[in-house]
Design a protein around this motif. Structure first.
Motif, short mmCIF file in Angstrom:
data_model
loop_
_atom_site.label_atom_id
_atom_site.label_comp_id
_atom_site.label_asym_id
_atom_site.label_seq_id
_atom_site.Cartn_x
_atom_site.Cartn_y
_atom_site.Cartn_z
N ILE A 1 0.82 -1.21 0.00
CA ILE A 1 0.00 0.00 0.00
C ILE A 1 0.85 1.26 0.00
CG2 ILE A 1 -0.29 0.44 2.48
CD1 ILE A 1 -3.09 0.39 -0.20
N LYS A 2 2.12 1.15 0.33
CA LYS A 2 3.03 2.32 0.32
C LYS A 2 2.98 3.05 -1.02
CE LYS A 2 6.72 0.51 3.34
NZ LYS A 2 8.15 0.08 3.32
N THR A 3 2.86 2.30 -2.08
CA THR A 3 2.98 2.89 -3.41
C THR A 3 1.64 3.23 -4.04
OG1 THR A 3 3.12 0.64 -4.34
CG2 THR A 3 5.20 1.80 -3.91
N PHE A 4 0.56 3.09 -3.28
CA PHE A 4 -0.75 3.45 -3.82
C PHE A 4 -0.87 4.97 -3.89
CE2 PHE A 4 -5.21 4.69 -3.18
CZ PHE A 4 -5.77 4.13 -4.32
N GLY A 5 -1.09 5.50 -5.10
CA GLY A 5 -1.09 6.95 -5.29
C GLY A 5 -2.45 7.59 -5.35
N GLY A 6 -3.52 6.82 -5.21
CA GLY A 6 -4.86 7.39 -5.22
C GLY A 6 -5.60 7.10 -6.51
N ALA A 7 -6.91 7.27 -6.48
CA ALA A 7 -7.75 7.08 -7.65
C ALA A 7 -7.98 8.43 -8.32
CB ALA A 7 -9.10 6.47 -7.23
N ALA A 8 -8.26 8.40 -9.61
CA ALA A 8 -8.47 9.64 -10.36
C ALA A 8 -9.61 10.45 -9.74
CB ALA A 8 -8.79 9.31 -11.81
N LYS A 9 -9.37 11.75 -9.62
CA LYS A 9 -10.34 12.71 -9.08
C LYS A 9 -10.65 12.48 -7.61
CE LYS A 9 -12.64 13.60 -13.51
NZ LYS A 9 -13.92 13.61 -14.24
N ARG A 10 -9.88 11.66 -6.93
CA ARG A 10 -10.02 11.49 -5.49
C ARG A 10 -8.76 12.03 -4.84
NH1 ARG A 10 -13.83 9.14 -8.80
NH2 ARG A 10 -15.55 8.26 -7.59
N LEU A 11 -8.82 13.31 -4.43
CA LEU A 11 -7.64 14.02 -3.94
C LEU A 11 -6.46 13.80 -4.88
CD1 LEU A 11 -7.56 13.99 -0.03
CD2 LEU A 11 -7.52 15.95 -1.57
N LYS B 1 -3.55 14.98 -7.17
CA LYS B 1 -2.64 16.12 -7.31
C LYS B 1 -2.51 16.47 -8.79
CE LYS B 1 1.11 16.05 -4.83
NZ LYS B 1 2.49 15.70 -4.39
N VAL B 2 -2.81 17.74 -9.13
CA VAL B 2 -2.79 18.14 -10.54
C VAL B 2 -1.74 19.22 -10.85
CG1 VAL B 2 -5.13 17.43 -11.09
CG2 VAL B 2 -4.75 19.70 -10.14
N GLU C 1 1.93 21.36 -8.82
CA GLU C 1 2.71 21.55 -7.60
C GLU C 1 3.98 22.34 -7.90
OE1 GLU C 1 4.25 18.84 -3.83
OE2 GLU C 1 4.17 17.92 -5.83
N ASN C 2 4.37 23.20 -6.97
CA ASN C 2 5.69 23.80 -6.96
C ASN C 2 6.20 23.78 -5.53
OD1 ASN C 2 4.64 26.08 -5.56
ND2 ASN C 2 4.17 27.13 -7.48
N GLU C 3 7.29 24.49 -5.25
CA GLU C 3 7.88 24.42 -3.91
C GLU C 3 6.96 24.99 -2.83
OE1 GLU C 3 11.70 26.21 -3.78
OE2 GLU C 3 12.56 24.96 -5.36
N HIS C 4 6.05 25.88 -3.20
CA HIS C 4 5.28 26.61 -2.20
C HIS C 4 3.78 26.35 -2.26
CE1 HIS C 4 9.00 28.83 -1.69
NE2 HIS C 4 9.00 29.11 -2.98
N SER C 5 3.34 25.62 -3.27
CA SER C 5 1.90 25.43 -3.46
C SER C 5 1.63 24.07 -4.10
CB SER C 5 1.32 26.52 -4.37
OG SER C 5 1.62 27.80 -3.90
N VAL C 6 0.42 23.57 -3.85
CA VAL C 6 -0.04 22.35 -4.50
C VAL C 6 -1.52 22.49 -4.79
CG1 VAL C 6 -0.50 21.16 -2.31
CG2 VAL C 6 -0.08 19.82 -4.37
N ALA C 7 -1.96 21.91 -5.92
CA ALA C 7 -3.37 21.95 -6.29
C ALA C 7 -3.90 20.52 -6.41
CB ALA C 7 -3.56 22.68 -7.62
N TYR C 8 -5.08 20.29 -5.85
CA TYR C 8 -5.74 18.99 -5.92
C TYR C 8 -7.11 19.17 -6.55
CZ TYR C 8 -2.31 17.20 -2.56
OH TYR C 8 -1.16 16.82 -1.93
N LYS C 9 -7.58 18.10 -7.20
CA LYS C 9 -8.99 18.07 -7.60
C LYS C 9 -9.62 16.83 -6.98
CE LYS C 9 -8.51 15.66 -12.06
NZ LYS C 9 -8.74 15.74 -13.52
N ASP C 10 -10.90 16.94 -6.72
CA ASP C 10 -11.59 15.85 -6.03
C ASP C 10 -13.03 15.81 -6.50
OD1 ASP C 10 -10.97 14.02 -3.40
OD2 ASP C 10 -13.09 14.52 -3.55
N PHE C 11 -13.60 14.60 -6.48
CA PHE C 11 -14.97 14.37 -6.90
C PHE C 11 -15.98 14.80 -5.82
CE2 PHE C 11 -18.50 11.38 -8.09
CZ PHE C 11 -18.64 11.77 -9.41
N ALA C 12 -15.49 15.25 -4.67
CA ALA C 12 -16.36 15.54 -3.53
C ALA C 12 -17.48 16.50 -3.90
CB ALA C 12 -15.53 16.13 -2.39
N HIS C 13 -18.69 16.12 -3.53
CA HIS C 13 -19.85 17.01 -3.74
C HIS C 13 -20.88 16.88 -2.63
CE1 HIS C 13 -21.99 13.44 -5.23
NE2 HIS C 13 -20.90 13.17 -5.92
#
Length: 451
Positions: free
Chosen positions: A297-307, A309-310, A312-324
């Motif tokens: 499970i260490k290498t599980f990176g997540g499912a598409a649109k579930r948190l 990561k779309v 990233e730089n050194e100071h910021s990160v952007a995520y998208k999620d299906f949450a509604h």
């Protein structure tokens, strides 16, 4: 075997059509419109209908089965012809059960986390070279088709509670008859299908009634609504609970505390930690031990649109999620804030589903975005009208969310321009929707802002 799909373009239907074609079936289908990515995948497999629309002449006695999608109506001319000829008509889940009745079935049920738990289980099985078929409701990285039907002895099924077909009003997960099944949580947000919470809760009780004899029910022990149905579960079913494990966060990495030490994860948030424990408990029941699971499970990176990561730089990160839904929204905002406590969080959410745009349901969103430093909520009055719902106002939406950090927009260009004008140093972005903010490419937009 000759199979015809009525409404072949649906996200689930086209994947099943592809799986059956690969299994050697003769597959045909119809639909009144088909969009990408379904269209391109059907073209690649050679089973895209020659023309859009419904063609009763395609329905003949030579067909062994009709698979009816939810997109079709009861008066669909192909359906009426199939009924007239007395053909075998199946809903999607009914046909899947018939294809998997001789396999050991792991079924993932619950109001949230289904796709992620299913993805985690498949990830671990792949790492351990355990042969399994599957049915998943969302596109996962590394898979070109989200249904696999072979001679594998095991199948992993994402069991959602939406209705089976226009003529079969049972929830899909009532069909799958688990040997090992889970309920990840119960949160009523499908009021267009289940008009009362009691009616919605009853569907999960009925789901447990379908378990195979001596089956195993895995459940989240801290969910008070799951607790309500446990006393009614059949006595032959073994109950296995899980909860949130101990963990810590350091430098943007979540570490799971376990008996074999700290496990660094590629995902984060309490919901994901709970999902991990659900997946582990289910896989324990088919012989996967904790050491094997935790290493994989260490290498599980997540499912598409579930948190996901779309940008990233050194100071910021952007995520998208299906949450509604309210519960998913609150958990997702909290997860990102906890993972980066020293950064500002700007969370954007689109009210897009039938439930979320219904005036009576809006109060369920109270305090859902309270942990964000800025919370931007968007809805389209045109979508409200298209869904034939009573109009709502920005003021009503703001009052429902009930925290001063919330600003409501009805024009997507206004919200995107506001975000373009922001400074993103030490600031994270979270985009949440089952839609796309009226035509915004969320990946490209996030990269534009963050990069």
């Amino acid at each position: 075997m000759k199979v015809h799909f009525i409404a072949i373009g649906g996200s689930a239907m086209h994947n099943l059509a592809i799986a059956l074609k690969r299994k050697g079936y003769e597959v045909s289908g119809s639909d009144d419109e088909i969009f990408e990515p379904s269209k391109g995948r059907l073209v690649k497999e050679g089973i895209l209908p020659e023309s859009f629309g419904w063609h009763p002449e395609k329905i003949t006695n030579e067909l062994d089965a009709i698979i009816l999608g939810m997109h079709a109506r009861k008066d669909n001319p192909e359906l009426l012809k199939a009924q007239e000829l007395g053909l075998n008509i199946y809903s999607y889940p009914e046909f899947v059960y018939n294809q998997t009745s001789d396999k050991k079935r792991l079924v993932i049920g619950g109001s949230h986390g289904k796709t992620t738990i299913t993805s985690m289980i498949l990830h671990v099985l792949s790492k351990l070279n355990i042969n399994a078929d599957y049915l998943v409701g969302a596109q996962l990285d590394g898979f070109d088709c989200m249904v696999r039907l072979t001679d594998a002895p095991l199948v992993v099924i994402e069991g959602d509670e939406y209705l089976s077909s226009p003529i079969d009003r049972r929830p899909k997960f009532h069909w799958y008859k688990p040997h090992v099944g889970c309920i990840s949580g119960i949160a009523w947000d499908h009021i267009n299908v289940f008009p009362t919470f009691e009616n919605y809760l009853e569907q999960f009780k009925l789901y447990t009634d379908q378990f195979e004899k001596d089956g195993v029910l895995v459940y989240f022990e801290r969910d008070k609504d799951i607790q309500k149905i446990l006393p009614e579960v059949r006595k032959d079913i073994k109950l296995k609970s899980y909860t949130t494990p101990d963990y810590r966060v350091e430098d943007g990495v979540t570490y799971l505390m376990s008996e074999i030490g700290e496990i660094p994860l590629s995902v984060f948030g309490e919901h994901n930690l709970q999902n991990i424990m659900c997946a582990k408990t289910m896989l324990n029941e088919i012989g996967v031990d904790d050491d094997q699971f935790l290493e994989a499970i260490k290498t599980f990176g997540g499912a598409a649109k579930r948190l996901e990561k779309v940008a990233e730089n050194e100071h910021s990160v952007a995520y998208k999620d299906f949450a509604h839904s309210p519960s998913k929204l609150k958990a997702t905002v909290s997860a990102v804030k906890q993972q980066y406590p020293n950064r500002k969080l700007i969370a954007c959410m689109e009210l897009h589903t039938f439930s979320s745009l219904k005036k009576e349901f809006l109060p369920h969103y109270e305090n859902c975005m309270a942990e964000a430093d800025e919370a931007l909520v968007y809805f389209s009055p045109e979508v409200v009208e298209h869904k034939r719902l009573e109009p709502i106002t920005a003021e009503q939406v703001a009052a429902a969310f009930a925290t001063p950090n919330v600003k409501v927009f009805t024009n997507s260009e206004e919200i995107t321009q506001l975000l373009r004008d922001k400074e993103w140093d030490e600031t994270n972005l979270l985009l949440m929707s089952s839609g796309n903010f009226h035509g915004v490419n969320l990946d490209e937009f996030a990269k534009e802002l963050i990069n």
